[in-house]
Each structure stands twice: as C-alpha cells, then as structure tokens.
Motif scaffolding. Sequence first.
Motif, mmCIF file in Angstrom:
data_model
loop_
_atom_site.group_PDB
_atom_site.id
_atom_site.type_symbol
_atom_site.label_atom_id
_atom_site.label_comp_id
_atom_site.label_asym_id
_atom_site.label_seq_id
_atom_site.Cartn_x
_atom_site.Cartn_y
_atom_site.Cartn_z
ATOM 1 N N VAL A 18 2.488 5.862 -7.371
ATOM 2 C CA VAL A 18 1.428 6.585 -8.063
ATOM 3 C C VAL A 18 1.741 8.075 -8.088
ATOM 4 O O VAL A 18 1.397 8.772 -9.031
ATOM 5 N N ASN A 19 2.414 8.556 -7.066
ATOM 6 C CA ASN A 19 2.768 9.970 -6.982
ATOM 7 C C ASN A 19 4.185 10.257 -7.464
ATOM 8 O O ASN A 19 4.722 11.333 -7.202
ATOM 9 N N GLN B 78 -7.007 0.746 -3.242
ATOM 10 C CA GLN B 78 -6.543 1.824 -4.108
ATOM 11 C C GLN B 78 -7.571 2.247 -5.157
ATOM 12 O O GLN B 78 -7.295 3.109 -5.982
ATOM 13 N N ALA C 68 1.298 3.828 -3.219
ATOM 14 C CA ALA C 68 0.953 5.253 -3.081
ATOM 15 C C ALA C 68 2.138 6.117 -3.487
ATOM 16 O O ALA C 68 1.982 7.138 -4.157
ATOM 17 N N ASN D 82 -10.266 3.991 -4.948
ATOM 18 C CA ASN D 82 -10.632 5.408 -4.829
ATOM 19 C C ASN D 82 -9.540 6.305 -5.408
ATOM 20 O O ASN D 82 -9.835 7.345 -5.994
ATOM 21 N N THR D 83 -8.282 5.882 -5.253
ATOM 22 C CA THR D 83 -7.164 6.625 -5.836
ATOM 23 C C THR D 83 -7.290 6.638 -7.352
ATOM 24 O O THR D 83 -7.123 7.682 -7.988
ATOM 25 N N THR E 57 0.819 -1.212 0.000
ATOM 26 C CA THR E 57 0.000 0.000 0.000
ATOM 27 C C THR E 57 0.853 1.262 0.000
ATOM 28 O O THR E 57 0.644 2.156 -0.818
ATOM 29 N N THR F 265 -0.386 2.900 -12.024
ATOM 30 C CA THR F 265 -1.806 3.243 -11.971
ATOM 31 C C THR F 265 -2.643 2.179 -12.666
ATOM 32 O O THR F 265 -3.663 1.726 -12.142
#
Length: 180
Positions: free
Chosen positions: A43-44, A66, A40, A68-69, A36, A55
């Motif tokens: 993804v950033n 993930q 995250a 919702n991301t 997780t 993604t």
Amino acid sequence: EGGATAKNAPNRQLERVQELAQGARQRGIRRPGSLTRQLAWLVNSDVPRVQIAVTEWIGHWRRTDQDNTLAAIASATEKPIALRKAAIRGLTAFGETQTERLIKIFNSETEFDIRSAIVSGLVTLNADTAAKLAVELLGSGEDNDPSELVSTFLGHKGAAAKLTAALKGKTTQDRNSTRL
C-alpha cells in the motif's frame, strides 16, 4: 545485476498483487494468508499502479485489519484521485458494513470525483442511500460531468428507478434553475 532486479521490483510487486487477485476471483479466496505486513508495504509502494491495485483488492479480500487504512487513503486529500478511488472501491467491496463510513467520507469531501465514486460504490450496497446522495451531488451546482455517475445507476438493476424517484421534482442549482 542488482540494478536490474531493483528496476523490476515494481513489476514483481504488481504481478504478486495480480496473482492474489486472480486467485480471489477464480477460487473465491477472500483472505490470502497472513499478509498484513506485505499488504502494508505494498500500500505504501512508491509505484502508483501497485498502490492502486493492492488498495482496491484489500476490500475484495475482506482484510478487515486494513479497512481503517483504506478509509484513511480515501479521505486523504493529498493522495492522488486514482488511489483514493481505489480505496473507495476497496471499502465498497467490504460490503454494507462500510456504508456509514462511506457516507461520512462523502459528507466531509469537496472533490466531485471522490464524491461521485462514493455514490457509485454505494449503488451496489444501498441504492436508496446512493440515490439520495446523488441528488445532493447533482444539485450542488458544480459544473462537472455526471455521465459516469448516472451510468452506474443505469448499470444496476432497480437503481435507475431509485435515482429517478429521488430526482423527481428537484431542480439544479445552475444559472437557469433547470427542473430535473
């Protein structure tokens, strides 16, 4: 030496994502460990190709923590189109559970490429819904190339017939009011 390591960091990030993706494809790994925080962070990433790869693969890995991301990325008009499309492919990979969410994004979106990507993804989940949305998109009067969208329907068994049925009797909104 530190500069060389920092310079290679994006390549290492991408290699890690590709290794996990390959494991998912070859061995059917759906949830690569407890990633997780790592996901995250990736993804950033400041590196677009890393962002795009991770993604999309979040959906293939069924990382429900993930989704919702992915929806936020798919809906974010300030994000690059390629990244938003990757998020849509990721949501699509989750399966039918994301159908309503994809329709909601479609309905709130104005960008043809994003709406088209959503319809293309929905073809694999629910061809009837995808055909209905495709008719809405194609009939919007926008001057965009629909060939990629139509190709998606042609590439999935039975989907072309659903699109044909949905288009029957419809007309475009263009200057000539051409019958489809």
